[in-house]
Motif scaffolding. Structure first.
Motif, short mmCIF file in Angstrom:
data_model
loop_
_atom_site.label_atom_id
_atom_site.label_comp_id
_atom_site.label_asym_id
_atom_site.label_seq_id
_atom_site.Cartn_x
_atom_site.Cartn_y
_atom_site.Cartn_z
N GLY A 1 0.83 -1.20 0.00
CA GLY A 1 0.00 0.00 0.00
C GLY A 1 0.86 1.25 0.00
N PRO A 2 0.26 2.41 -0.19
CA PRO A 2 1.04 3.65 -0.21
C PRO A 2 1.95 3.81 1.00
CG PRO A 2 -1.20 4.08 -0.90
CD PRO A 2 -1.17 2.65 -0.47
N CYS A 3 1.46 3.46 2.19
CA CYS A 3 2.29 3.66 3.39
C CYS A 3 3.42 2.64 3.48
CB CYS A 3 1.43 3.67 4.65
SG CYS A 3 0.48 5.21 4.79
N ASP A 4 3.26 1.46 2.88
CA ASP A 4 4.39 0.52 2.80
C ASP A 4 5.48 1.11 1.91
OD1 ASP A 4 3.01 -1.60 4.30
OD2 ASP A 4 1.72 -1.71 2.52
N LEU A 5 5.05 1.79 0.84
CA LEU A 5 6.02 2.40 -0.08
C LEU A 5 6.76 3.55 0.60
CD1 LEU A 5 3.69 2.37 -3.22
CD2 LEU A 5 5.63 0.84 -2.77
N TYR A 6 6.02 4.39 1.33
CA TYR A 6 6.68 5.48 2.06
C TYR A 6 7.65 4.92 3.10
CZ TYR A 6 3.82 9.38 0.23
OH TYR A 6 3.25 10.34 -0.56
N ALA A 7 7.26 3.84 3.79
CA ALA A 7 8.16 3.24 4.81
C ALA A 7 9.42 2.70 4.14
CB ALA A 7 7.43 2.14 5.57
N ASN A 8 9.25 2.04 3.00
CA ASN A 8 10.41 1.52 2.26
C ASN A 8 11.37 2.65 1.89
OD1 ASN A 8 9.26 -0.99 2.32
ND2 ASN A 8 8.51 -0.94 0.19
N GLY A 9 10.82 3.83 1.61
CA GLY A 9 11.64 4.98 1.22
C GLY A 9 12.25 5.71 2.40
N GLY A 10 11.96 5.25 3.63
CA GLY A 10 12.54 5.90 4.81
C GLY A 10 11.76 7.11 5.28
N THR A 11 10.57 7.31 4.75
CA THR A 11 9.72 8.45 5.14
C THR A 11 8.33 7.92 5.50
OG1 THR A 11 9.22 8.81 2.79
CG2 THR A 11 10.95 10.19 3.78
N PRO A 12 8.21 7.28 6.67
CA PRO A 12 6.97 6.57 7.00
C PRO A 12 5.77 7.51 7.20
CG PRO A 12 8.43 6.66 8.90
CD PRO A 12 9.23 7.16 7.72
N CYS A 13 4.60 6.96 6.95
CA CYS A 13 3.36 7.69 7.25
C CYS A 13 3.24 7.85 8.76
CB CYS A 13 2.13 6.90 6.76
SG CYS A 13 2.07 6.68 4.97
N ILE A 14 2.89 9.07 9.19
CA ILE A 14 2.53 9.28 10.60
C ILE A 14 1.01 9.40 10.74
CG2 ILE A 14 4.77 10.25 11.20
CD1 ILE A 14 1.80 12.57 11.16
N ALA A 15 0.34 9.50 9.63
CA ALA A 15 -1.12 9.49 9.61
C ALA A 15 -1.55 9.01 8.23
CB ALA A 15 -1.69 10.87 9.89
N ALA A 16 -2.57 8.17 8.18
CA ALA A 16 -3.07 7.63 6.91
C ALA A 16 -4.58 7.59 7.01
CB ALA A 16 -2.50 6.24 6.67
N HIS A 17 -5.25 8.35 6.15
CA HIS A 17 -6.71 8.51 6.23
C HIS A 17 -7.35 8.12 4.90
CE1 HIS A 17 -5.24 11.77 9.12
NE2 HIS A 17 -5.86 10.90 9.88
N SER A 18 -8.34 7.26 4.96
CA SER A 18 -9.10 6.95 3.75
C SER A 18 -10.41 6.28 4.13
CB SER A 18 -8.31 6.02 2.82
OG SER A 18 -9.12 5.71 1.70
N THR A 19 -11.49 6.70 3.48
CA THR A 19 -12.76 6.00 3.62
C THR A 19 -12.96 4.99 2.50
OG1 THR A 19 -13.85 7.77 2.38
CG2 THR A 19 -13.91 7.93 4.80
N THR A 20 -12.01 4.90 1.58
CA THR A 20 -12.20 4.01 0.43
C THR A 20 -11.37 2.73 0.49
OG1 THR A 20 -10.45 5.04 -0.89
CG2 THR A 20 -12.69 5.96 -1.10
N ARG A 21 -10.19 2.76 1.15
CA ARG A 21 -9.34 1.56 1.12
C ARG A 21 -8.26 1.61 2.19
NH1 ARG A 21 -4.42 1.54 -2.99
NH2 ARG A 21 -3.88 3.74 -3.06
N ALA A 22 -7.72 0.44 2.46
CA ALA A 22 -6.57 0.33 3.34
C ALA A 22 -5.35 0.91 2.64
CB ALA A 22 -6.31 -1.13 3.71
N SER B 1 -6.28 -4.13 8.33
CA SER B 1 -7.63 -4.68 8.28
C SER B 1 -8.53 -4.07 9.35
CB SER B 1 -7.59 -6.20 8.43
OG SER B 1 -6.97 -6.53 9.66
N GLY B 2 -8.06 -3.01 10.01
CA GLY B 2 -8.84 -2.36 11.07
C GLY B 2 -9.90 -1.42 10.51
N ALA B 3 -10.47 -0.61 11.41
CA ALA B 3 -11.54 0.30 11.00
C ALA B 3 -10.98 1.46 10.18
CB ALA B 3 -12.25 0.83 12.23
N LEU B 4 -11.64 1.74 9.05
CA LEU B 4 -11.26 2.87 8.20
C LEU B 4 -11.96 4.14 8.65
CD1 LEU B 4 -11.61 1.09 4.75
CD2 LEU B 4 -9.47 1.69 5.89
N TYR B 5 -13.25 4.01 8.96
CA TYR B 5 -14.02 5.18 9.38
C TYR B 5 -15.24 4.73 10.16
CZ TYR B 5 -16.98 4.36 5.16
OH TYR B 5 -17.79 3.82 4.19
#
Ligand code: AHR
Ligand code: AHR
Length: 480
Positions: free
Chosen positions: A2-23, A29-33
């Motif tokens: 996912g996008p945040c796996d890609l950011y983590a791989n690049g050394g710039t991890p997500c500190i917040a990830a928001h979406s009502t459409t997808r993980a 697999s937790g709650a999206l909204y």
């Protein structure tokens, strides 16, 4: 990944990830909204259908059947608990009780992702979410990145449809105290080429397309799905964007901080805003599907991989309507279904929209005041507009949430105020007709006058009593 796996791989991890459409993580697999329904004010969480997958829109549809639902929480998928909730008052008050902003309707932005239905967040003016106590966000001149996938056709010139870093006290604390994605066609601060809308950076007391505080060569946008990117570190920042449904990103600007004082070094505070300005300015509108904030300055290569991931998610438009079909060109009547009012039809007397008792023996003039010609929605052809039968060229529109019959002046505001999206009737009869631009608001009769009312709220015509009945109309073929 996912996008945040890609950011983590690049050394710039997500500190917040928001979406009502997808993980946004492969393993999430937790709650999206969370949605809150009008019938009993209870809530439920919506999760992906499978780890890393698309939101379970069917669970929302079941929970919200025959009532209204609001998006009450947009959860942070990063594990840091940086959730977005109803924004409190700040320099400006929102329209809800105690100056809070409105929550968004859960059904305003239906889409499909590779054919699977999901809902984005459609924010009318007045809508806002915020977190003033974020863990792990950039402070001062620290580096961060962010992206958001938006509807490039839903915007206005109000301040400020933003997603990103802002003040922790909801007040304007000065230049450089924000670093947020802005999308819209405001020209009050900066702008780009053409007439907009533009991706800009809201750095507080200014929307910037580059170093110059006024105009830089940033493109006007017309993508239905728009990937927006902003990143900023010590005297270096960039704006990038592209079509979220295909292709690659372009760099609209990359370089030194804007020239006015206060923007170098930055004084970021680290809250996260969504749909509003840093001081809770609430005049803007827009639609969001997914977005993240990172720690560190992401590389272009990482962002390019994120864009490829977004394209692969397969965003596409979905139907905005349900229930009865409203055939463009046909002549219709709309009969009230509230007990005691079922002999009344949505009609108009001059500019005032009301309900009137109409029957086969009524005068022709009254019959015609209670008939409407269905037109393709003036702001969105996936919905409809209602042209007056006896005043061609005039349409039902809302103004200050009161329905009027006014001549089409051709303005964007008129077209939006005159566009309505019919849904299956909330009380199980006929159709309920929501305002395109305010999906929490539905054509309603209240004391026999027409409004766009919400199911609970501060206005008299938002009264939750009999709401489902007052907004449900039986569609007929008019009067002979
Ligand atoms: O920078 C533009 C806007 O100015 C900010 O969002 C708001 O805080 C201020 O009114
Ligand atoms: O009806 C709500 C809003 O009131 C309309 O969108 C706008 O035109 C007016 O200010």
């Amino acid at each position: 990944a996912g996008p945040c796996d890609l950011y983590a791989n690049g050394g710039t991890p997500c500190i917040a990830a928001h979406s009502t459409t997808r993980a946004l993580y492969n393993s999430f697999s937790g709650a999206l909204y969370q949605v809150k329904r009008g019938s009993d004010n209870t809530t439920t969480n919506i999760s992906p259908l499978s780890a890393g997958g698309v939101a379970n829109a069917g669970a929302q549809d079941t929970f919200c059947a025959r009532t209204t639902c609001l998006i009450s929480i947009i959860y942070d998928q990063s594990g840091r608990g940086n959730h977005l909730t109803q924004a409190p008052p700040g320099g400006f008050k929102g329209p809800e009780a105690n100056g809070y902003d409105n929550l968004a309707s859960a059904i305003g932005a239906p889409v499909t992702l590779n054919g699977q239905k999901a809902y984005g967040v459609f924010s009318p003016p007045g809508t806002g979410y915020r977190n003033n106590a974020v863990s792990g966000s950039a402070k001062g001149d620290q580096a961060e990145g962010m992206y958001a996938v938006l509807d490039g056709t839903h915007y206005n010139s109000g301040c400020c449809y933003d997603y990103g870093n802002a003040e922790t006290n909801s007040l304007d604390t000065g230049n450089g105290h924000m670093e947020a994605i802005y999308f819209g066609d405001s020209t009050y601060w900066g702008s780009g080429t053409g007439s907009g809308p533009w991706l800009m950076a809201d750095l507080e007391n200014g929307l910037f397309t580059g170093r110059n505080p006024k105009n830089n060569p940033a493109p006007s946008i017309s993508y239905r799905f728009f990937t927006t990117i902003l990143k900023g570190g010590p005297n270096l920042w960039a704006l990038r964007g592209g079509n979220a449904a295909s292709g690659t990103l372009s760099t609209y600007f990359s370089g030194a901080r804007p020239t006015p004082s206060g923007y170098n070094p930055m004084s970021k505070e680290g809250a996260i805003i969504f749909g509003i300005g840093g001081d809770n300015s609430v005049s803007a509108q827009g639609t969001f599907y997914e977005g993240v904030v990172t720690s560190g300055y992401p590389s272009d290569a990482t962002e390019n991989a994120v864009q490829a991931n977004i394209v692969a998610a397969g965003y596409a438009t979905a139907s905005l309507t349900s229930g009865d079909s409203f055939t463009v060109g046909s002549s219709i009547s709309l009969r009230a279904t509230t007990s005691g009012y079922t002999d009344r039809y949505l009609a108009h007397t001059g500019a005032t929209v009301n309900t009137q008792v109409v029957s086969s023996s009524s005068a022709t003039s009254l019959k015609q005041q209670a008939m409407w010609t269905v037109r393709a929605g003036l702001a969105n052809s996936g919905c409809v507009s209602f042209e007056s039968r006896d005043q061609p060229g005039s349409f039902i529109r809302h103004y200050d949430f009161v329905l009027k019959v006014n001549a089409n002046d051709g303005s964007k505001a008129f077209r939006e105020d005159a566009t309505f999206c019919p849904q299956a009737g909330l009380n199980g009869q006929g159709s309920s007709i929501r305002a395109w631009g305010y999906p929490t608001r539905w054509i309603r009769h209240f004391d026999n006058v027409g409004y766009v009312g919400s199911n609970g709220g501060v206005k008299t015509f938002d009264n939750a009593r009999a709401f489902g009945d007052d907004v449900s109309f039986v569609v007929g073929s008019g009067f002979a």
